[in-house]
Design a protein around this motif. Structure first.
Motif: not given
Length: 193
Positions: A84-85, A96, A98-101, A147, A149, A166
């Motif tokens: 993840c980010n 980075g 997967f676009d999630v924190d 999210c 994804e 993703k």
């Protein structure tokens, strides 16, 4: 079929290897970029704390390699979180993919969440022949919120992403290698993607 489990000193590597062997597959443990790049399938495990695991990835010169892989890659537990980010655990910048924190469960909940819980809203062939609300095994204090994804959802105080996907990257918060026959089916689905 060449399956590589990334060996960077932070993982439940042997239990994943044994689970694959029970399914009739053999896997190589490696931190060698050439061997990892040549694999048909890559498994990125993780148990422990995010910032120290990222430090180990950097020490093994694997930080950039994982995001550049083009074959199917499965991140498990902390492996998924590192894809993840960002993670609140140790204020850690992730890979980075997967676009999630990743954030911590609230203090109102017992953490870590340890034990069996259900997965629902299953998407993608990773969950072929897996029943809605099937039980999987989890051990974690941090989670990825829902999210774009998200391909599976688990509820623990709130709904969160128990799996994300993703492109050629999949991540599962739960431990398929400890999730009995359902987990083994998910591993087999990944290997046969």
């Amino acid at each position: 079929m060449k399956i590589v489990i990334i060996d960077y000193g932070a993982g439940n590597i042997q239990s994943i290897k044994f689970a694959l062997e029970r399914l009739g597959y053999s896997a190589v443990l490696s931190d060698d970029p050439k061997i990892i790049k040549a694999a048909d399938k890559v498994i990125f495990p993780g148990v422990g704390e995010a910032s120290s695991a990222m430090k180990k990835l950097r020490e093994h010169r694997l930080e950039n390699l994982i995001a550049e892989l083009t074959q199917p890659v499965l991140g498990i537990c902390l492996g998924m979180q590192l894809m993840c980010n960002y993670s609140e655990e140790g204020n850690t910048r992730g890979l980075g993919i997967f676009d999630v924190d990743v954030v911590k469960f609230t203090d109102e909940l017992k953490v870590p969440q340890i034990g069996w819980n259900q997965i629902r809203e299953l998407k993608t062939p990773l969950f072929r022949d897996i029943p809605e609300n099937g039980f999987i095994y989890l051990v974690h204090s941090y989670y990825a919120p829902l999210c774009g994804e998200t391909i599976a959802v688990t509820d623990y105080g709130i709904p969160y992403s128990s799996a994300v996907q993703k492109d050629n990257f999949w991540g599962v918060q739960f431990h398929p290698e400890k999730s009995s026959t359902l987990g083994e089916r998910i591993l087999k689905n990944f290997i046969t993607l």
